[in-house]
Scaffold this active site. Structure first.
Site, PDB file in Angstrom:
ATOM      1  N   TYR A  60      10.222   9.064   3.298  1.00  0.00           N
ATOM      2  CA  TYR A  60      11.605   9.544   3.368  1.00  0.00           C
ATOM      3  C   TYR A  60      11.786  10.483   4.548  1.00  0.00           C
ATOM      4  O   TYR A  60      10.882  11.275   4.866  1.00  0.00           O
ATOM      5  CB  TYR A  60      11.961  10.337   2.113  1.00  0.00           C
ATOM      6  CG  TYR A  60      12.248   9.508   0.894  1.00  0.00           C
ATOM      7  CD1 TYR A  60      13.525   9.030   0.643  1.00  0.00           C
ATOM      8  CD2 TYR A  60      11.244   9.235  -0.022  1.00  0.00           C
ATOM      9  CE1 TYR A  60      13.794   8.290  -0.498  1.00  0.00           C
ATOM     10  CE2 TYR A  60      11.504   8.494  -1.162  1.00  0.00           C
ATOM     11  CZ  TYR A  60      12.789   8.020  -1.393  1.00  0.00           C
ATOM     12  OH  TYR A  60      13.052   7.295  -2.515  1.00  0.00           O
ATOM     13  N   TYR A 107       5.627   3.937  -2.546  1.00  0.00           N
ATOM     14  CA  TYR A 107       4.955   5.153  -2.089  1.00  0.00           C
ATOM     15  C   TYR A 107       4.264   5.849  -3.250  1.00  0.00           C
ATOM     16  O   TYR A 107       4.690   5.725  -4.399  1.00  0.00           O
ATOM     17  CB  TYR A 107       5.928   6.086  -1.362  1.00  0.00           C
ATOM     18  CG  TYR A 107       7.125   6.559  -2.171  1.00  0.00           C
ATOM     19  CD1 TYR A 107       7.045   7.648  -3.044  1.00  0.00           C
ATOM     20  CD2 TYR A 107       8.369   5.926  -2.032  1.00  0.00           C
ATOM     21  CE1 TYR A 107       8.156   8.085  -3.753  1.00  0.00           C
ATOM     22  CE2 TYR A 107       9.483   6.360  -2.745  1.00  0.00           C
ATOM     23  CZ  TYR A 107       9.372   7.436  -3.595  1.00  0.00           C
ATOM     24  OH  TYR A 107      10.466   7.857  -4.311  1.00  0.00           O
ATOM     25  N   ARG A 151       5.491   4.751  -6.781  1.00  0.00           N
ATOM     26  CA  ARG A 151       6.849   4.267  -7.052  1.00  0.00           C
ATOM     27  C   ARG A 151       6.958   2.828  -6.558  1.00  0.00           C
ATOM     28  O   ARG A 151       6.556   2.513  -5.437  1.00  0.00           O
ATOM     29  CB  ARG A 151       7.908   5.102  -6.297  1.00  0.00           C
ATOM     30  CG  ARG A 151       8.120   6.543  -6.744  1.00  0.00           C
ATOM     31  CD  ARG A 151       8.379   6.776  -8.198  1.00  0.00           C
ATOM     32  NE  ARG A 151       9.174   5.809  -8.958  1.00  0.00           N
ATOM     33  CZ  ARG A 151      10.500   5.718  -8.935  1.00  0.00           C
ATOM     34  NH1 ARG A 151      11.226   6.512  -8.180  1.00  0.00           N
ATOM     35  NH2 ARG A 151      11.121   4.832  -9.674  1.00  0.00           N
ATOM     36  N   HIS A 161      12.208   0.860  -4.223  1.00  0.00           N
ATOM     37  CA  HIS A 161      13.482   1.161  -4.902  1.00  0.00           C
ATOM     38  C   HIS A 161      14.467   1.806  -3.942  1.00  0.00           C
ATOM     39  O   HIS A 161      14.079   2.422  -2.948  1.00  0.00           O
ATOM     40  CB  HIS A 161      13.256   2.096  -6.098  1.00  0.00           C
ATOM     41  CG  HIS A 161      12.754   3.446  -5.683  1.00  0.00           C
ATOM     42  ND1 HIS A 161      11.434   3.688  -5.393  1.00  0.00           N
ATOM     43  CD2 HIS A 161      13.392   4.630  -5.475  1.00  0.00           C
ATOM     44  CE1 HIS A 161      11.272   4.945  -5.038  1.00  0.00           C
ATOM     45  NE2 HIS A 161      12.449   5.551  -5.069  1.00  0.00           N
ATOM     46  N   HIS A 187      17.823   4.415  -4.234  1.00  0.00           N
ATOM     47  CA  HIS A 187      18.610   5.288  -5.113  1.00  0.00           C
ATOM     48  C   HIS A 187      20.096   5.003  -4.890  1.00  0.00           C
ATOM     49  O   HIS A 187      20.530   4.855  -3.746  1.00  0.00           O
ATOM     50  CB  HIS A 187      18.328   6.749  -4.789  1.00  0.00           C
ATOM     51  CG  HIS A 187      16.903   7.154  -5.011  1.00  0.00           C
ATOM     52  ND1 HIS A 187      16.468   7.729  -6.189  1.00  0.00           N
ATOM     53  CD2 HIS A 187      15.806   7.059  -4.223  1.00  0.00           C
ATOM     54  CE1 HIS A 187      15.164   7.991  -6.090  1.00  0.00           C
ATOM     55  NE2 HIS A 187      14.729   7.594  -4.910  1.00  0.00           N
TER      56      HIS A 187
END
Ligand SMILES: [Fe+3]
Lengths: 199, 242
Positions: free
Chosen positions: B108, B147, B157, B160, B162
């Site tokens: 991110y 990640y 995770r 995905h 959000h």
């Protein structure tokens, strides 16, 4: 078999996670260049009618630690109790604010105007309040609550009146610290757990 | 203004458990006491409206929006699209949909993300758009990487994105995550597992949508979103004493 209902189910929630600021407040994490204008930067514009107030506070977890990664949205009417989009609403009041706990101190600040009173669905006048919605890592479905004010008459408010354990009412009341400045702490758990709403 | 009726009460059984020891952070961040349930009122039934003036031309194009079109992001190009409906199956028009995600390597663009997958200089990781008259939205983006995250010893995770949606009422506010069909990590993810019904979790898994894919360009995934609806009735009696 019975007939099928024409009703869908709401999409299940998932946590906003630790990086929610990227999506909802890009400038908080240094990515402000991506959009010309961010959403919910301020609930009021210069010249909004009403008393300017500042509400400061923190969101505490069950150990008493102030969350550094909470993101909050507030929604409120103008000084006369009209929401944006309703007839006669103050055009300087958008009513929506997005704000985050400070990454170092965990403290948030909401600068807005004191909202006007609004009747509930049954026609009963509610005490002035601001609606809050809190998300963060570890919160699997956004938490709703309200901020009321210690310098307003809250005695006949229908929502506060529904709280069985009367000391818990205090968890929804912002306390005056100085003229126009209030403190409103949110406790996710423990003694003085904030009253969260399902409405 | 026409009264559309109160919001249909939330069916919390379909939602994740607020307290779930498998997802460690939820242990200290979930209320212990019951929520106070009441009928919605104007504070919950009204909500912000967003004009088209807010949205820039590249806001829903995550491949290009970080560089304002100068250079494309690295990764598998995808179209994420679908409709926003309410529980009465009516389209939710002109509502704000915002997304954020990791880059193709699972990193991110956030000061707190220290995973050693590199940042993509051409990828910011957020986008937004307004739904059209049929409630449709679309984003052009890259498929995010999986990640690792600090939870149990070896938690990852799944891929995905959000998603945050407003609806027209503050009480409809929803944040969720889109997973991708076929990702084996979904079954191992403690955050996905906060939703106890596999059938409900499956509603967050976007299927590959070849028909809406563009040959030689991008694959499509479809993700429909349902927000709370309003209960309208010809019988609106006021409760005694309320
Ligand atoms: Fe994530």
């Amino acid at each position: 078999m019975v007939q099928k209902l024409d009703i869908l189910q709401e999409t299940p929630s998932q946590t906003a996670g630790p990086y929610v600021h990227i999506g909802l407040m890009p400038s908080y994490t240094g990515n402000g260049q991506i959009f010309a204008q961010e959403v919910g930067v301020s609930p009021i514009e210069e010249g909004a009618e009403g008393e300017i107030i500042e509400i400061v506070g923190s969101v505490f977890d069950g150990t008493g630690w102030a969350l550094r990664d909470a993101l909050i949205e507030s929604w409120q009417p103008d000084a006369k109790g009209r929401f944006a989009g309703q007839e006669g609403a103050d055009p300087k009041v958008s009513g929506l604010c997005r704000f985050a706990a400070d990454a170092t101190s965990g403290e948030f600040t909401l600068r807005t105007i004191k909202p006007g009173a609004v009747r509930n669905r049954a026609g009963v006048m509610q005490a002035p309040h601001i609606s809050l919605w809190i998300v963060s890592r570890g919160i699997n479905i956004g938490l709703s609550t309200r901020i009321y004010f210690d310098d307003e008459d809250n005695s006949a408010d229908p929502l506060l009146g529904r709280i069985e354990q009367s000391p818990r009412v205090e968890t929804l009341i912002a306390k005056t610290e100085a003229p126009g400045r209030y403190r409103f702490n949110i406790r996710l758990q423990g003694t003085d757990e904030t009253v969260f709403l399902d409405l | 203004m026409t009264d559309l009726g109160p919001l249909i009460p939330r069916n919390r059984a379909i939602h994740p458990e607020p307290y779930d020891p498998g997802y460690k952070t939820s242990v200290t961040r979930s209320p212990n006491l019951p929520l106070l349930s009441l009928e919605s009122g104007p504070s919950e039934e009204t909500g912000p409206a967003f004009g088209h003036g807010l949205i820039g031309a590249l806001d829903n194009n995550l491949i290009l929006n970080w560089t304002q079109g100068a250079a494309p992001a690295v990764g598998e190009r995808i179209l994420l699209h679908g409709r926003v409906l309410d529980e009465n199956a009516r389209p939710v028009r002109n509502t704000l949909v915002e997304i954020w995600q990791a880059n193709a390597g699972g990193r991110y663009r956030h000061k707190k993300d220290s995973y050693f997958a590199p940042l993509d200089p051409n990828f910011g990781g957020c986008g937004r758009t307004l739904t059209d008259d049929e409630g449709r939205y679309e984003f052009l983006t890259i498929r995010p990487g999986a990640y690792p995250w600090p939870n149990r010893g070896n938690d990852w995770r799944p891929m995905h994105i959000h998603v945050s949606v407003f609806g027209h009422s503050f009480g409809q506010r929803l944040i969720t995550q889109v997973y991708f069909e076929g990702d084996p990590l979904i079954a191992h993810c403690p955050i996905a597992a906060t939703i106890k019904s596999r059938a409900q979790l499956d509603r967050l898994v976007a299927p590959l949508d070849l028909a809406h894919s563009r040959p030689q360009d991008y694959l499509a995934y479809k993700f429909d979103i349902v927000l709370r609806g309003r209960r309208q009735s010809m019988f609106e009696n006021k409760l005694e004493g309320m």
